[in-house]
Motif scaffolding. Structure first.
Motif, PDB file in Angstrom:
ATOM      1  N   LYS A 172     -17.367  -4.991   8.469  1.00  0.00           N
ATOM      2  CA  LYS A 172     -16.646  -4.492   7.517  1.00  0.00           C
ATOM      3  C   LYS A 172     -18.037  -5.513   7.049  1.00  0.00           C
ATOM      4  CE  LYS A 172     -11.946  -2.726   8.342  1.00  0.00           C
ATOM      5  NZ  LYS A 172     -11.240  -4.019   8.327  1.00  0.00           N
ATOM      6  N   ALA A 173     -18.158  -6.593   7.082  1.00  0.00           N
ATOM      7  CA  ALA A 173     -19.456  -7.788   6.374  1.00  0.00           C
ATOM      8  C   ALA A 173     -20.420  -6.983   6.346  1.00  0.00           C
ATOM      9  CB  ALA A 173     -19.172  -9.234   6.917  1.00  0.00           C
ATOM     10  N   CYS A 174     -20.795  -7.032   7.331  1.00  0.00           N
ATOM     11  CA  CYS A 174     -22.346  -5.932   7.914  1.00  0.00           C
ATOM     12  C   CYS A 174     -22.101  -4.802   7.054  1.00  0.00           C
ATOM     13  CB  CYS A 174     -22.894  -5.679   9.667  1.00  0.00           C
ATOM     14  SG  CYS A 174     -22.636  -7.581   9.997  1.00  0.00           S
ATOM     15  N   GLY A 175     -21.218  -4.076   7.093  1.00  0.00           N
ATOM     16  CA  GLY A 175     -21.358  -3.056   6.017  1.00  0.00           C
ATOM     17  C   GLY A 175     -21.393  -3.299   4.813  1.00  0.00           C
ATOM     18  N   ASP A 209     -21.880 -10.038 -11.594  1.00  0.00           N
ATOM     19  CA  ASP A 209     -20.352  -9.460 -11.512  1.00  0.00           C
ATOM     20  C   ASP A 209     -20.134  -8.482 -10.725  1.00  0.00           C
ATOM     21  OD1 ASP A 209     -20.257 -12.179 -13.112  1.00  0.00           O
ATOM     22  OD2 ASP A 209     -20.050 -10.183 -15.082  1.00  0.00           O
ATOM     23  N   ALA A 210     -20.414  -7.939 -11.131  1.00  0.00           N
ATOM     24  CA  ALA A 210     -19.735  -6.778  -9.530  1.00  0.00           C
ATOM     25  C   ALA A 210     -20.483  -6.864  -8.681  1.00  0.00           C
ATOM     26  CB  ALA A 210     -20.583  -5.666 -10.631  1.00  0.00           C
ATOM     27  N   VAL A 211     -21.647  -6.942  -8.084  1.00  0.00           N
ATOM     28  CA  VAL A 211     -21.996  -7.546  -6.854  1.00  0.00           C
ATOM     29  C   VAL A 211     -21.258  -8.500  -6.736  1.00  0.00           C
ATOM     30  CG1 VAL A 211     -24.377  -8.572  -5.315  1.00  0.00           C
ATOM     31  CG2 VAL A 211     -24.715  -6.963  -7.879  1.00  0.00           C
ATOM     32  N   PHE A 212     -21.148 -10.705  -7.379  1.00  0.00           N
ATOM     33  CA  PHE A 212     -20.091 -10.885  -6.884  1.00  0.00           C
ATOM     34  C   PHE A 212     -19.238 -10.998  -6.498  1.00  0.00           C
ATOM     35  CE2 PHE A 212     -17.139 -14.627  -8.330  1.00  0.00           C
ATOM     36  CZ  PHE A 212     -17.393 -15.247  -7.216  1.00  0.00           C
ATOM     37  N   GLN A 213     -18.298  -9.735  -6.474  1.00  0.00           N
ATOM     38  CA  GLN A 213     -16.789  -9.302  -6.440  1.00  0.00           C
ATOM     39  C   GLN A 213     -17.508  -9.125  -4.589  1.00  0.00           C
ATOM     40  OE1 GLN A 213     -13.468  -7.703  -8.267  1.00  0.00           O
ATOM     41  NE2 GLN A 213     -14.384  -7.428 -10.397  1.00  0.00           N
ATOM     42  N   VAL A 214     -17.649  -7.919  -4.516  1.00  0.00           N
ATOM     43  CA  VAL A 214     -18.048  -6.892  -3.623  1.00  0.00           C
ATOM     44  C   VAL A 214     -18.737  -8.163  -2.367  1.00  0.00           C
ATOM     45  CG1 VAL A 214     -19.428  -5.960  -2.281  1.00  0.00           C
ATOM     46  CG2 VAL A 214     -18.698  -4.882  -4.438  1.00  0.00           C
ATOM     47  N   ALA A 215     -19.270  -9.021  -2.881  1.00  0.00           N
ATOM     48  CA  ALA A 215     -20.104  -9.848  -1.777  1.00  0.00           C
ATOM     49  C   ALA A 215     -18.851 -10.745  -1.388  1.00  0.00           C
ATOM     50  CB  ALA A 215     -21.584 -11.237  -2.466  1.00  0.00           C
ATOM     51  N   THR A 216     -18.336 -11.481  -2.157  1.00  0.00           N
ATOM     52  CA  THR A 216     -17.180 -12.092  -2.170  1.00  0.00           C
ATOM     53  C   THR A 216     -16.500 -11.880  -1.056  1.00  0.00           C
ATOM     54  OG1 THR A 216     -17.169 -13.241  -4.398  1.00  0.00           O
ATOM     55  CG2 THR A 216     -14.897 -13.488  -2.992  1.00  0.00           C
ATOM     56  N   ARG A 217     -15.785 -10.281  -0.760  1.00  0.00           N
ATOM     57  CA  ARG A 217     -14.903  -9.733   0.736  1.00  0.00           C
ATOM     58  C   ARG A 217     -16.261  -9.719   1.491  1.00  0.00           C
ATOM     59  NH1 ARG A 217     -11.050  -5.886   0.092  1.00  0.00           N
ATOM     60  NH2 ARG A 217     -10.845  -6.893  -2.376  1.00  0.00           N
ATOM     61  N   ALA A 218     -17.310  -9.429   1.540  1.00  0.00           N
ATOM     62  CA  ALA A 218     -17.708  -9.703   2.253  1.00  0.00           C
ATOM     63  C   ALA A 218     -17.554 -11.201   3.091  1.00  0.00           C
ATOM     64  CB  ALA A 218     -19.766  -9.013   2.602  1.00  0.00           C
ATOM     65  N   ASN A 219     -17.872 -11.553   2.677  1.00  0.00           N
ATOM     66  CA  ASN A 219     -17.957 -13.380   2.411  1.00  0.00           C
ATOM     67  C   ASN A 219     -16.363 -13.854   3.237  1.00  0.00           C
ATOM     68  OD1 ASN A 219     -19.113 -16.422   2.512  1.00  0.00           O
ATOM     69  ND2 ASN A 219     -18.158 -16.667   1.177  1.00  0.00           N
ATOM     70  N   ALA A 236     -25.296 -11.755   8.948  1.00  0.00           N
ATOM     71  CA  ALA A 236     -24.772 -10.872   7.094  1.00  0.00           C
ATOM     72  C   ALA A 236     -24.546 -12.287   6.519  1.00  0.00           C
ATOM     73  CB  ALA A 236     -23.355 -10.704   7.623  1.00  0.00           C
ATOM     74  N   GLU A 237     -24.367 -13.282   6.886  1.00  0.00           N
ATOM     75  CA  GLU A 237     -24.601 -14.216   6.053  1.00  0.00           C
ATOM     76  C   GLU A 237     -25.893 -15.276   5.014  1.00  0.00           C
ATOM     77  OE1 GLU A 237     -22.633 -19.306   6.356  1.00  0.00           O
ATOM     78  OE2 GLU A 237     -23.998 -18.025   7.869  1.00  0.00           O
ATOM     79  N   ASP A 238     -26.980 -14.752   5.987  1.00  0.00           N
ATOM     80  CA  ASP A 238     -28.010 -15.314   5.494  1.00  0.00           C
ATOM     81  C   ASP A 238     -28.766 -13.852   4.625  1.00  0.00           C
ATOM     82  OD1 ASP A 238     -30.837 -16.069   6.301  1.00  0.00           O
ATOM     83  OD2 ASP A 238     -31.126 -13.749   5.834  1.00  0.00           O
ATOM     84  N   TYR A 239     -27.953 -13.217   4.243  1.00  0.00           N
ATOM     85  CA  TYR A 239     -28.504 -12.202   3.064  1.00  0.00           C
ATOM     86  C   TYR A 239     -27.586 -12.549   2.141  1.00  0.00           C
ATOM     87  CZ  TYR A 239     -28.606  -8.756  -0.034  1.00  0.00           C
ATOM     88  OH  TYR A 239     -29.059  -7.988  -1.764  1.00  0.00           O
ATOM     89  N   LEU A 240     -26.224 -13.022   2.197  1.00  0.00           N
ATOM     90  CA  LEU A 240     -25.557 -13.612   1.761  1.00  0.00           C
ATOM     91  C   LEU A 240     -25.516 -15.050   0.695  1.00  0.00           C
ATOM     92  CD1 LEU A 240     -21.651 -12.740   2.705  1.00  0.00           C
ATOM     93  CD2 LEU A 240     -23.206 -11.283   1.154  1.00  0.00           C
ATOM     94  N   LYS A 241     -26.697 -15.287   1.855  1.00  0.00           N
ATOM     95  CA  LYS A 241     -26.735 -17.557   0.896  1.00  0.00           C
ATOM     96  C   LYS A 241     -28.298 -16.761  -0.184  1.00  0.00           C
ATOM     97  CE  LYS A 241     -25.439 -20.535   4.929  1.00  0.00           C
ATOM     98  NZ  LYS A 241     -25.818 -20.723   5.801  1.00  0.00           N
ATOM     99  N   ARG A 242     -29.397 -16.067   0.285  1.00  0.00           N
ATOM    100  CA  ARG A 242     -30.016 -15.013  -0.100  1.00  0.00           C
ATOM    101  C   ARG A 242     -29.859 -14.464  -1.925  1.00  0.00           C
ATOM    102  NH1 ARG A 242     -33.595 -11.869   2.088  1.00  0.00           N
ATOM    103  NH2 ARG A 242     -31.710 -11.694   3.967  1.00  0.00           N
ATOM    104  N   LEU A 243     -28.551 -14.357  -1.635  1.00  0.00           N
ATOM    105  CA  LEU A 243     -27.872 -13.084  -2.727  1.00  0.00           C
ATOM    106  C   LEU A 243     -27.507 -14.277  -3.604  1.00  0.00           C
ATOM    107  CD1 LEU A 243     -27.341 -10.983  -4.243  1.00  0.00           C
ATOM    108  CD2 LEU A 243     -24.813 -10.491  -2.893  1.00  0.00           C
ATOM    109  N   GLU A 244     -27.022 -15.386  -2.941  1.00  0.00           N
ATOM    110  CA  GLU A 244     -26.107 -16.360  -3.965  1.00  0.00           C
ATOM    111  C   GLU A 244     -27.435 -17.220  -4.674  1.00  0.00           C
ATOM    112  OE1 GLU A 244     -23.408 -20.180  -4.200  1.00  0.00           O
ATOM    113  OE2 GLU A 244     -23.784 -19.544  -2.036  1.00  0.00           O
TER     114      GLU A 244
END
Length: 370
Positions: free
Chosen positions: A198-201, A264-274, A334-342
């Motif tokens: 789910k995080a990867c998707g 803000d929208a991207v943050f919400q969605v990224a938070t669910r993946a995290n 997945a975490e690698d991307y989320l860190k770069r997004l942050e």
């Protein structure tokens, strides 16, 4: 014990071969065919899904060919909306793959690299474990195709929950198939795969924002005349999240990263993946301590999630995790991307390419942590 020789040309026979093994050895696929198919899939992954290309080295060897074939198929299907001029043509391609899967599992694969490699993997799996695991993989594959077909038109997800359902039926399902091809039957590993998938998707959806929101390249005829575009711009962020943050699709298409509410929208969605990654890490820690997960597996009663009583126990969970740990490394990517997004302040248009992923994978393996 009978040993199955899956390819033609080796000249080895056994009188006691089961019927399905004889059918798979009628000269349809040669060693050279399998080698060429494997090289094709590896080349596609190296060019189009480098994360999978890196992770494949750590997937159990028994699942290598299945992993290569399935991830290359995922890459092709993910590209479909970008490479066809209308969804109807995309659905015809999906139907081709549906027919191809039927032929693969019937022992008569078409002369197509992904099909040949998948056929080889399934024949090998049947030789090691019988028909059960291969049959479950066919079920997962058809569900995977059905989900890809449903989302062929690149429409926004109705809700964040709908995005999670999509991720469960695509990226988590890819992980289920990889585990089944080992083969492994473990409710705890499937549960971990569900959260990681789910995080990867969700991450894949965030990655696609800069690509899909941009205008597509025009199609030109032989005379150079403009024949239209391959697709219209799309934004797949969940509608409930966009409504909450006041984000409008047209604003993203016109203004890109300057659209109000995008971050803000991207943050919400990224938070669910995290959140899914955090849950998977906590589960992994508890299982290794001999404890059960602190929540039920919501997909455990679905078709093909059939386990023996032993598969539900935590006594063998640590051994299963050790054996299939490479499959769980999708979480690291997945975490690698989320860190770069942050680091980009949740602006998907400014996410830099990763150079740390190989090191992160090595660290995860060394520490046995995702």
């Amino acid at each position: 014990m009978y040993r199955f020789y899956r390819t033609a040309g080796d000249g080895l026979k056994k009188a006691a071969a089961p019927r399905w093994a004889r059918e798979c050895r009628r000269g349809i696929v040669t060693d050279a065919d399998v080698t060429q198919a494997r090289n094709y899939c590896l080349d596609q992954l190296k060019r189009g899904d480098y994360e999978a290309y890196l992770i494949r080295q750590f997937v159990p060897r028994s699942a290598h060919d299945a992993y290569h074939a399935l991830r290359t198929l995922n890459l092709e299907l993910a590209r479909l909306p970008e490479t066809v001029s209308n969804p109807g043509i995309g659905r015809l391609r999906i139907q081709f793959w549906r027919d191809t899967i039927d032929r693969v599992f019937a022992g008569n694969p078409p002369r197509e690299p992904i099909a040949i490699l998948l056929y080889n993997a399934m024949a090998d799996l049947r030789a090691r474990a019988g028909d059960g695991s291969a049959s479950s993989i066919k079920f997962w594959l058809l569900r995977f195709l059905k989900t890809r077909e449903k989302h062929m038109e690149n429409r926004p997800f109705v809700s964040l929950a709908a995005l999670e359902d999509y991720s469960e039926n695509t990226y988590a399902t890819l992980m289920y198939m990889t585990l089944a091809s080992m083969p492994m039957q473990s409710v705890h590993m499937d549960h971990l795969a569900s959260h990681i998938g789910k995080a990867c998707g969700i991450v894949a959806t965030l990655r696609g924002i800069p690509v899909l929101a941009a205008p597509s390249k025009p199609i030109q005829g032989p005379s150079g005349a403009h024949l239209g575009n391959t697709r219209s711009p799309a934004l797949l962020l969940p509608l409930d999240v966009m409504a909450e943050e006041g984000l409008k699709e047209e604003e993203v298409f016109r203004k890109g990263p300057n659209a109000e509410g995008l971050y803000d929208a991207v943050f919400q969605v990224a938070t669910r993946a995290n959140d899914h990654l955090i849950t998977a890490r906590e589960m992994l820690k508890n299982l290794r301590l001999g404890k059960g997960p602190d929540h039920a597996y919501e997909h455990g009663d679905e078709a093909e999630h059939v386990y023996s009583s032993a598969a539900h126990g935590v006594e063998t969970a640590d051994a299963d995790i050790t054996r299939g740990f490479g499959v769980l490394l999708e979480a690291v990517a997945a975490e690698d991307y989320l860190k770069r997004l942050e680091s980009a302040n949740f602006d998907p248009f400014k996410v830099k390419k990763s150079w740390k992923l190989p090191w992160a994978l090595w660290k995860a393996l060394k520490n046995n942590q995702i």
